[in-house]
Design an enzyme around this catalytic site. Structure first.
Site, PDB file in Angstrom:
ATOM      1  N   GLU A   1       0.741  -1.031   0.035  1.00 28.99           N
ATOM      2  CA  GLU A   1       0.093   0.094  -0.002  1.00 28.99           C
ATOM      3  C   GLU A   1       0.793   1.174  -0.008  1.00 28.99           C
ATOM      4  O   GLU A   1       0.671   2.158  -0.700  1.00 28.99           O
ATOM      5  CB  GLU A   1      -0.771   0.047   1.019  1.00 28.99           C
ATOM      6  CG  GLU A   1      -0.589  -0.223   2.630  1.00 28.99           C
ATOM      7  CD  GLU A   1      -0.241  -1.668   3.010  1.00 28.99           C
ATOM      8  OE1 GLU A   1       0.643  -2.411   2.078  1.00 28.99           O
ATOM      9  OE2 GLU A   1      -0.983  -2.104   4.009  1.00 28.99           O
TER      10      GLU A   1
ATOM     11  N   ALA B   1      10.693 -46.577  -2.838  1.00 24.48           N
ATOM     12  CA  ALA B   1      12.136 -47.400  -3.532  1.00 24.48           C
ATOM     13  C   ALA B   1      11.705 -48.754  -3.921  1.00 24.48           C
ATOM     14  O   ALA B   1      10.861 -49.132  -3.353  1.00 24.48           O
ATOM     15  CB  ALA B   1      13.163 -47.229  -2.298  1.00 24.48           C
TER      16      ALA B   1
ATOM     17  N   ARG C   1      11.288 -26.054  -4.866  1.00 25.45           N
ATOM     18  CA  ARG C   1      12.705 -25.775  -3.855  1.00 25.45           C
ATOM     19  C   ARG C   1      12.752 -24.336  -3.815  1.00 25.45           C
ATOM     20  O   ARG C   1      13.147 -23.675  -2.932  1.00 25.45           O
ATOM     21  CB  ARG C   1      13.882 -26.253  -4.124  1.00 25.45           C
ATOM     22  CG  ARG C   1      13.696 -27.912  -3.842  1.00 25.45           C
ATOM     23  CD  ARG C   1      15.002 -28.730  -4.325  1.00 25.45           C
ATOM     24  NE  ARG C   1      14.901 -30.150  -4.152  1.00 25.45           N
ATOM     25  CZ  ARG C   1      15.919 -30.960  -4.634  1.00 25.45           C
ATOM     26  NH1 ARG C   1      16.807 -30.415  -5.509  1.00 25.45           N
ATOM     27  NH2 ARG C   1      15.766 -32.395  -4.311  1.00 25.45           N
TER      28      ARG C   1
ATOM     29  N   SER D   1      20.480 -37.641  13.411  1.00 25.59           N
ATOM     30  CA  SER D   1      20.469 -37.989  14.972  1.00 25.59           C
ATOM     31  C   SER D   1      21.891 -38.469  15.547  1.00 25.59           C
ATOM     32  O   SER D   1      22.384 -38.067  16.319  1.00 25.59           O
ATOM     33  CB  SER D   1      19.283 -38.635  15.431  1.00 25.59           C
ATOM     34  OG  SER D   1      19.340 -39.925  14.917  1.00 25.59           O
TER      35      SER D   1
HETATM   36  C1  AOF Z   1       4.671  -6.811   4.081  1.00 25.45           C
HETATM   37  N1  AOF Z   1       4.181  -6.241   2.879  1.00 25.45           N
HETATM   38  O1  AOF Z   1       2.750  -4.931   1.678  1.00 25.45           O
HETATM   39  C2  AOF Z   1       2.341  -5.351   3.999  1.00 25.45           C
HETATM   40  C3  AOF Z   1       2.624  -6.305   5.250  1.00 25.45           C
HETATM   41  O2  AOF Z   1       8.554  -6.454   9.281  1.00 25.45           O
HETATM   42  P1  AOF Z   1       7.836  -5.403   8.789  1.00 25.45           P
HETATM   43  O3  AOF Z   1       7.632  -4.031   9.337  1.00 25.45           O
HETATM   44  O4  AOF Z   1       8.070  -5.265   7.014  1.00 25.45           O
HETATM   45  O5  AOF Z   1       6.193  -6.017   8.782  1.00 25.45           O
HETATM   46  C4  AOF Z   1       5.974  -7.037   8.178  1.00 25.45           C
HETATM   47  C5  AOF Z   1       4.364  -7.290   8.599  1.00 25.45           C
HETATM   48  O6  AOF Z   1       3.518  -6.107   7.968  1.00 25.45           O
HETATM   49  C6  AOF Z   1       3.668  -8.664   8.045  1.00 25.45           C
HETATM   50  O7  AOF Z   1       3.908  -9.714   8.900  1.00 25.45           O
HETATM   51  C7  AOF Z   1       2.447  -8.416   7.896  1.00 25.45           C
HETATM   52  O8  AOF Z   1       1.669  -8.322   9.101  1.00 25.45           O
HETATM   53  C8  AOF Z   1       2.207  -6.600   7.450  1.00 25.45           C
HETATM   54  N2  AOF Z   1       1.771  -6.306   6.391  1.00 25.45           N
HETATM   55  N3  AOF Z   1       4.116  -6.950   5.110  1.00 25.45           N
HETATM   56  O9  AOF Z   1       5.757  -7.125   4.166  1.00 25.45           O
HETATM   57  C9  AOF Z   1       2.895  -5.742   2.681  1.00 25.45           C
HETATM   58  N4  AOF Z   1       1.113  -5.090   3.951  1.00 25.45           N
HETATM   59 ZN    ZN Z   2       2.242  -2.190   6.043  1.00 28.24          ZN
END
Ligand code: AOF
Ligand code: ZN
Length: 358
Positions: A45, A158, A180, A218
């Site tokens: 946003e 296998a 991956r 382990s």
């Molecule tokens: C994102 N991208 O577009 C939105 C997010 O560690 P930060 O401050 O970047 O925050 C990450 C958190 O922000 C993520 O866990 C989610 O809760 C919120 N929204 N995060 O990376 C975005 N809108």
């Molecule tokens: Zn945000």
């Protein structure tokens, strides 16, 4: 919202952050849009608001705007909900609430308190699926655990002599490399390292990054010269104090990190390992066998999703196999729900989710 989801899915890897797309609309026309590209890039946003006059617009976004003031690494940040309200956005249509404990409805609460109209739930199921690993991790603290098995039609992993190369065809194996490339971590048991000597990297699929490779061993039988210690990306060996200090040193010398966990009767305590991986911000854990690790993960009920790759072959019994899951009668069988079936070359792919109740 479809466009927001499309933008969100366009980013190849955003973990440990979610995939987010944002679209600003005025009088039926898009005036701004953006996708989050993963840390350290701006939230979707914020990127959509950049350089435009957003007064009076509607924001379509697949996740609640965030409300927290500090990033995961402690960096101070302006919450998106404040930026959205300050920009004069009139209405926010979000597909889902943010399950992150720092947000969980506080973003919506702030927006409403500033007179912004908020609607939640449009295409909510799709939004939750797109960020399934993120939702699982922020809700449980653990990664979403997927177990991939390549199987013959009679369920063998296998042949009687132990050979497993190759069960599935080239198209399916290529899909595994692609998978991956988007996983946060791939995990195998020491038996697989010994018998197949895989590198476990994502190759020939244009991967921009490599997953963390986790070897569960382990007793300390993994040769420090094994291919898994070569190639790009990090390696972690999870072991118990049944392995020697000398082998820990040898693994570290070839660049691996070593963690020593409690042992259970089947080896490393996998619940503890999965929790430790969640703490290291592994959201999407892709497990690739072999028989011992798969059996333990299933018996400990740690698998959330199964990816079964069936090849049109029969091998009969006698080889290494999925072992005792603690199931005694059919009424106690572990239940799974089929999410998707697909053809891949000559193979049949079945994706399932664990059904833990009902
Ligand atoms: C994102 N991208 O577009 C939105 C997010 O560690 P930060 O401050 O970047 O925050 C990450 C958190 O922000 C993520 O866990 C989610 O809760 C919120 N929204 N995060 O990376 C975005 N809108
Ligand atoms: Zn945000």
């Amino acid at each position: 919202m479809r466009r927001a989801l499309e933008l969100a899915s366009s980013a190849s890897h955003t973990s440990p952050n979610p995939k987010v797309g944002a679209v600003l609309v005025r009088d039926g026309s898009v005036v701004g849009e953006a996708a989050h590209q993963g840390p350290p890039y701006p939230h979707a946003e914020m990127a959509a608001l950049e350089g435009i006059d957003a007064a009076g617009t509607t924001l379509y976004i697949n996740l609640e705007p965030c409300s927290h003031h500090a990033a995961l690494d402690g960096r101070p940040r302006l919450p998106c909900c404040e930026a959205v309200a300050a920009a004069g956005v009139r209405r926010v249509v979000a597909a889902m609430q943010d399950p992150d404990p720092r947000v969980r409805g506080r973003g919506f609460g702030y927006l409403r308190s500033r007179g912004v109209e908020v609607e939640v739930g449009l295409l909510g199921a799709e939004a939750k699926e797109l960020n399934a690993a993120f939702v699982h991790h922020r809700t449980t603290g653990r990664p979403l655990v997927t177990l991939k098995l390549a199987l013959t039609l009679d369920g063998r992993i296998a042949a009687p002599d132990g050979t497993a190369r190759w069960i599935t065809g080239p198209e399916t194996r290529r899909k595994v490399h692609k998978r991956r490339a988007v996983a946060d971590a791939v995990m195998v048991g020491a038996g697989t390292v010994e018998s197949d000597d895989p590198q476990l990297t994502a190759r020939d699929v244009g991967a921009e990054r490599q997953p963390l490779r986790v070897v569960v061993d382990s007793s300390g039988r993994t040769d420090p010269k094994a291919k898994v210690f070569s190639g790009a990306g990090e390696v972690l060996v999870a072991t118990t104090d049944a392995s020697s200090h000398e082998v820990h040193v040898a693994w570290k010398e070839v660049g691996a990190e070593v963690i020593v966990l409690d042992g259970s009767e089947r080896g490393v305590d996998l619940g503890e390992l999965v929790t430790a991986l969640g703490e290291r911000l592994v959201l999407d854990l892709y497990c690739e066998g072999g028989a011992g690790l798969a059996t333990s993960l299933l018996a400990d009920d740690l698998v959330d999703r199964l990816e079964l790759h069936y090849a049109p072959k029969l091998a009969g019994k006698g080889g290494p196999d999925i072992g005792d899951l603690g199931v005694r009668s059919m009424s106690g069988a572990h239940l799974w729900r089929i999410r998707e079936t697909a053809r891949s070359g000559d193979d049949l792919l079945v994706t399932l989710a664990r059904r833990r109740e009902g």
